[in-house]
Each structure stands twice: as C-alpha cells, then as structure tokens.
Write a protein that holds these residues in place. Structure first.
Motif, PDB file in Angstrom:
ATOM      1  N   ARG A 155      17.814  -5.908   9.351  1.00  0.00           N
ATOM      2  CA  ARG A 155      18.674  -6.038  10.406  1.00  0.00           C
ATOM      3  C   ARG A 155      18.686  -7.409  10.923  1.00  0.00           C
ATOM      4  NH1 ARG A 155      15.371  -2.995  12.927  1.00  0.00           N
ATOM      5  NH2 ARG A 155      13.967  -4.555  14.009  1.00  0.00           N
ATOM      6  N   GLU A 156      17.685  -8.011  11.140  1.00  0.00           N
ATOM      7  CA  GLU A 156      17.758  -9.416  11.662  1.00  0.00           C
ATOM      8  C   GLU A 156      18.166 -10.490  10.826  1.00  0.00           C
ATOM      9  OE1 GLU A 156      16.546  -9.885  14.503  1.00  0.00           O
ATOM     10  OE2 GLU A 156      16.049  -7.813  15.057  1.00  0.00           O
ATOM     11  N   SER A 157      18.233 -10.308   9.363  1.00  0.00           N
ATOM     12  CA  SER A 157      18.736 -11.221   8.330  1.00  0.00           C
ATOM     13  C   SER A 157      20.434 -11.294   8.354  1.00  0.00           C
ATOM     14  CB  SER A 157      17.809 -11.344   7.188  1.00  0.00           C
ATOM     15  OG  SER A 157      18.174 -10.172   6.493  1.00  0.00           O
ATOM     16  N   GLY A 158      20.648  -9.630   8.410  1.00  0.00           N
ATOM     17  CA  GLY A 158      21.972  -9.441   7.914  1.00  0.00           C
ATOM     18  C   GLY A 158      22.376  -9.472   6.351  1.00  0.00           C
ATOM     19  N   ALA A 159      21.204  -9.280   5.802  1.00  0.00           N
ATOM     20  CA  ALA A 159      21.279  -9.369   4.249  1.00  0.00           C
ATOM     21  C   ALA A 159      21.459  -8.047   3.829  1.00  0.00           C
ATOM     22  CB  ALA A 159      19.712  -9.753   3.438  1.00  0.00           C
ATOM     23  N   ASP A 160      21.911  -7.687   2.637  1.00  0.00           N
ATOM     24  CA  ASP A 160      22.429  -6.641   2.061  1.00  0.00           C
ATOM     25  C   ASP A 160      21.175  -5.551   1.732  1.00  0.00           C
ATOM     26  OD1 ASP A 160      25.272  -6.817   1.715  1.00  0.00           O
ATOM     27  OD2 ASP A 160      24.858  -8.478   0.445  1.00  0.00           O
ATOM     28  N   ILE A 161      20.051  -6.476   1.108  1.00  0.00           N
ATOM     29  CA  ILE A 161      18.788  -5.943   0.761  1.00  0.00           C
ATOM     30  C   ILE A 161      17.812  -6.722   1.420  1.00  0.00           C
ATOM     31  CG2 ILE A 161      17.337  -5.307  -1.175  1.00  0.00           C
ATOM     32  CD1 ILE A 161      19.670  -5.029  -2.972  1.00  0.00           C
ATOM     33  N   ALA A 162      16.683  -6.042   1.841  1.00  0.00           N
ATOM     34  CA  ALA A 162      15.424  -6.786   2.210  1.00  0.00           C
ATOM     35  C   ALA A 162      13.979  -6.130   1.630  1.00  0.00           C
ATOM     36  CB  ALA A 162      15.409  -6.667   3.827  1.00  0.00           C
ATOM     37  N   VAL A 163      13.286  -6.818   1.156  1.00  0.00           N
ATOM     38  CA  VAL A 163      11.911  -6.517   0.759  1.00  0.00           C
ATOM     39  C   VAL A 163      10.708  -6.824   1.512  1.00  0.00           C
ATOM     40  CG1 VAL A 163      11.697  -8.421  -0.804  1.00  0.00           C
ATOM     41  CG2 VAL A 163      10.937  -6.030  -1.574  1.00  0.00           C
ATOM     42  N   ALA A 164       9.808  -6.072   1.644  1.00  0.00           N
ATOM     43  CA  ALA A 164       8.758  -6.256   2.451  1.00  0.00           C
ATOM     44  C   ALA A 164       7.473  -5.858   1.800  1.00  0.00           C
ATOM     45  CB  ALA A 164       8.720  -5.513   3.894  1.00  0.00           C
ATOM     46  N   CYS A 165       6.277  -6.536   2.172  1.00  0.00           N
ATOM     47  CA  CYS A 165       4.827  -6.040   1.780  1.00  0.00           C
ATOM     48  C   CYS A 165       3.968  -6.530   2.905  1.00  0.00           C
ATOM     49  CB  CYS A 165       4.523  -6.969   0.503  1.00  0.00           C
ATOM     50  SG  CYS A 165       4.340  -8.691   0.455  1.00  0.00           S
ATOM     51  N   THR A 166       3.087  -5.666   2.799  1.00  0.00           N
ATOM     52  CA  THR A 166       1.725  -5.832   3.696  1.00  0.00           C
ATOM     53  C   THR A 166       0.597  -5.016   3.179  1.00  0.00           C
ATOM     54  OG1 THR A 166       0.709  -5.071   5.919  1.00  0.00           O
ATOM     55  CG2 THR A 166       2.365  -3.347   4.800  1.00  0.00           C
ATOM     56  N   GLY A 167      -0.393  -5.889   2.979  1.00  0.00           N
ATOM     57  CA  GLY A 167      -1.382  -5.433   2.226  1.00  0.00           C
ATOM     58  C   GLY A 167      -2.962  -6.196   2.421  1.00  0.00           C
ATOM     59  N   ILE A 168      -3.933  -5.760   1.565  1.00  0.00           N
ATOM     60  CA  ILE A 168      -5.365  -6.304   1.613  1.00  0.00           C
ATOM     61  C   ILE A 168      -5.550  -7.281   0.440  1.00  0.00           C
ATOM     62  CG2 ILE A 168      -7.886  -6.051   1.994  1.00  0.00           C
ATOM     63  CD1 ILE A 168      -6.954  -3.396   3.128  1.00  0.00           C
ATOM     64  N   ALA A 169      -5.168  -8.509   0.421  1.00  0.00           N
ATOM     65  CA  ALA A 169      -5.569  -9.352  -1.062  1.00  0.00           C
ATOM     66  C   ALA A 169      -6.663  -9.592  -1.047  1.00  0.00           C
ATOM     67  CB  ALA A 169      -4.550 -10.593  -0.878  1.00  0.00           C
ATOM     68  N   GLY A 170      -7.432  -9.547  -0.263  1.00  0.00           N
ATOM     69  CA  GLY A 170      -8.881  -9.947  -0.502  1.00  0.00           C
ATOM     70  C   GLY A 170      -9.460 -11.340  -0.335  1.00  0.00           C
ATOM     71  N   PRO A 171     -10.562 -11.584  -0.527  1.00  0.00           N
ATOM     72  CA  PRO A 171     -11.617 -10.679  -1.224  1.00  0.00           C
ATOM     73  C   PRO A 171     -12.262  -9.888  -0.131  1.00  0.00           C
ATOM     74  CG  PRO A 171     -12.538 -13.140  -0.762  1.00  0.00           C
ATOM     75  CD  PRO A 171     -11.138 -13.033  -0.424  1.00  0.00           C
ATOM     76  N   GLY A 172     -11.870  -9.975   1.310  1.00  0.00           N
ATOM     77  CA  GLY A 172     -12.566  -9.266   2.316  1.00  0.00           C
ATOM     78  C   GLY A 172     -11.560  -8.256   2.736  1.00  0.00           C
ATOM     79  N   GLY A 173     -11.764  -7.617   3.866  1.00  0.00           N
ATOM     80  CA  GLY A 173     -10.769  -6.959   4.675  1.00  0.00           C
ATOM     81  C   GLY A 173     -10.721  -5.403   4.197  1.00  0.00           C
ATOM     82  N   GLY A 174     -11.086  -4.865   3.350  1.00  0.00           N
ATOM     83  CA  GLY A 174     -10.809  -3.613   2.726  1.00  0.00           C
ATOM     84  C   GLY A 174     -12.023  -2.813   3.491  1.00  0.00           C
ATOM     85  N   GLY A 175     -11.722  -1.370   3.566  1.00  0.00           N
ATOM     86  CA  GLY A 175     -12.584  -0.467   4.084  1.00  0.00           C
ATOM     87  C   GLY A 175     -12.344   1.072   3.803  1.00  0.00           C
ATOM     88  N   PRO A 176     -12.864   2.129   4.215  1.00  0.00           N
ATOM     89  CA  PRO A 176     -12.557   3.207   3.761  1.00  0.00           C
ATOM     90  C   PRO A 176     -11.199   3.708   3.651  1.00  0.00           C
ATOM     91  CG  PRO A 176     -14.402   3.160   5.635  1.00  0.00           C
ATOM     92  CD  PRO A 176     -13.706   1.947   5.487  1.00  0.00           C
ATOM     93  N   GLY A 177     -10.573   4.039   2.690  1.00  0.00           N
ATOM     94  CA  GLY A 177      -9.225   4.372   2.595  1.00  0.00           C
ATOM     95  C   GLY A 177      -8.497   3.380   2.272  1.00  0.00           C
ATOM     96  N   LYS A 178      -8.804   1.965   2.737  1.00  0.00           N
ATOM     97  CA  LYS A 178      -7.836   0.916   2.460  1.00  0.00           C
ATOM     98  C   LYS A 178      -8.665   0.034   1.725  1.00  0.00           C
ATOM     99  CE  LYS A 178      -4.824   1.788   6.297  1.00  0.00           C
ATOM    100  NZ  LYS A 178      -4.089   1.183   7.321  1.00  0.00           N
ATOM    101  N   PRO A 179      -8.921   0.146   0.441  1.00  0.00           N
ATOM    102  CA  PRO A 179      -9.780  -0.876  -0.334  1.00  0.00           C
ATOM    103  C   PRO A 179      -8.843  -2.272  -0.447  1.00  0.00           C
ATOM    104  CG  PRO A 179      -8.308   0.655  -1.915  1.00  0.00           C
ATOM    105  CD  PRO A 179      -8.140   1.107  -0.454  1.00  0.00           C
ATOM    106  N   VAL A 180      -9.728  -3.184  -0.907  1.00  0.00           N
ATOM    107  CA  VAL A 180      -9.054  -4.554  -1.208  1.00  0.00           C
ATOM    108  C   VAL A 180      -8.299  -4.270  -2.379  1.00  0.00           C
ATOM    109  CG1 VAL A 180      -9.619  -6.761  -2.463  1.00  0.00           C
ATOM    110  CG2 VAL A 180     -11.165  -5.919  -0.566  1.00  0.00           C
ATOM    111  N   GLY A 181      -6.928  -4.887  -2.357  1.00  0.00           N
ATOM    112  CA  GLY A 181      -6.059  -4.658  -3.463  1.00  0.00           C
ATOM    113  C   GLY A 181      -4.752  -3.574  -3.202  1.00  0.00           C
ATOM    114  N   LEU A 182      -5.101  -3.073  -1.973  1.00  0.00           N
ATOM    115  CA  LEU A 182      -4.150  -1.949  -1.658  1.00  0.00           C
ATOM    116  C   LEU A 182      -2.933  -2.831  -1.169  1.00  0.00           C
ATOM    117  CD1 LEU A 182      -2.975   0.782  -0.623  1.00  0.00           C
ATOM    118  CD2 LEU A 182      -4.341   0.343   1.263  1.00  0.00           C
ATOM    119  N   VAL A 183      -1.634  -2.558  -1.393  1.00  0.00           N
ATOM    120  CA  VAL A 183      -0.465  -3.099  -0.985  1.00  0.00           C
ATOM    121  C   VAL A 183       0.482  -1.953  -0.887  1.00  0.00           C
ATOM    122  CG1 VAL A 183       1.148  -4.629  -1.358  1.00  0.00           C
ATOM    123  CG2 VAL A 183      -1.024  -5.225  -2.099  1.00  0.00           C
ATOM    124  N   HIS A 184       1.259  -2.077   0.363  1.00  0.00           N
ATOM    125  CA  HIS A 184       2.393  -1.463   0.642  1.00  0.00           C
ATOM    126  C   HIS A 184       3.715  -2.034   0.667  1.00  0.00           C
ATOM    127  CE1 HIS A 184       0.601   2.732   1.642  1.00  0.00           C
ATOM    128  NE2 HIS A 184      -0.425   1.973   2.179  1.00  0.00           N
TER     129      HIS A 184
END
Length: 163
Positions: free
Chosen positions: A92-121
């Motif tokens: 919406r904000e760019s006006g592009a035809d396609i947009a890709v997004a990522c959000t995750g926990i690259a580590g080494p910390g930050g993981g937890g129950p149900g969301k381990p280090v390495g999890l990326v959506h």
C-alpha cells in the motif's frame, strides 16, 4: 553472509520481474535490510525495486506500515498476522506490484516458549491477489537465520510473480 547462489537467483528473479514490468518493495524486521541489500546488489535493480522499509520496532511497524497495535499485542511481532500486515502495508505505502515482508527471531537470544530462536514469519502481497505466508524455523546462528530468510522471502516473491 548470503548464500553465494543468492545473488545469481536474485538477478534471475529481477530479470523476470522486469520482463513482466513488475515492481517490488520490502518490509523487513529481523533481516534489517538484508533482503533489500541482496536486491540492490544487482545492477539495474532500480528498474524493479521501488524501496524498502526497515521496521525493527513495533512502533515503526505501526507508524510506517499500519500494523494495528491490537494485532501486535494479541499475536506478537513474530507472527503470521503481523507478517501479512507488514507485506500489505508495504504494498500500500510503496505502490509496488509485489511486496515481501519478514519478522522473526534471528538470535542468539529472544526466543521463548512457542517462539524459538530461528522462527521467521514471511509474507508476500500482490495487487489483486491473496497474500501468501511462510513460517520457518531456520537452524544456525544469527547470520545463518538472516541469510536463509532472504532466500525464503525471495522464493515467496517468485511465487507471487508466477501464481
């Protein structure tokens, strides 16, 4: 460091997008601009890549991409709904035809129950089509998780381009 094949595959993807007159934008959290960096490492990428958003904090996800605060509170930043909202916001904000997004926990910390280090959506949005999503738990250290995310995210772009 990116996979050596990443730049070759990225160049091929950009060439296909240029042939189809498609534009692209990125919205990145855990990669901090690495997807955009891979894309713009290719000469002539400016014919396709409109730009990118690095939205590392929840506040930036809300302010720049329009991710609802309630969504962030309910699901957390590292979630399918937020990845989808980020891709749709970048589209919406760019006006592009396609947009890709990522959000995750690259580590080494930050993981937890149900969301381990390495999890990326990741999600890819395209005008006139349903947004697609991919959930992965990548092995390895921070660098490996981020590099794998770039490859997977570009794969989603390819799917939206072909689909």
């Amino acid at each position: 460091m990116l996979n050596p094949n990443t730049l070759t595959e990225t160049a091929a993807l950009l060439a296909q997008m240029q042939e189809r007159d498609l534009t692209l934008a990125t919205a990145e959290s855990c990669t901090g601009g690495l997807i955009g960096g891979a894309l713009t490492a290719i000469a002539g990428s400016s014919a396709t890549v409109l730009g990118g958003f690095i939205t590392y904090s929840n506040g930036m996800k809300q302010k720049v991409l329009g991710v609802p605060a309630a969504m962030l509170k309910e699901f957390g930043a590292v979630s399918e709904p937020v990845a989808r909202a980020m891709a749709e916001g970048a589209l919406r904000e760019s006006g592009a035809d396609i947009a890709v997004a990522c959000t995750g926990i690259a580590g080494p910390g930050g993981g937890g129950p149900g969301k381990p280090v390495g999890l990326v959506h990741m999600a890819a949005a395209r005008k006139g089509r349903a947004t697609i999503h991919l959930r992965q738990v990548f092995p390895g250290d921070r660098e490996a998780v981020r590099a794998a995310t770039v490859d997977a995210a570009l794969g989603l772009v390819r799917q939206q381009m072909e689909g």
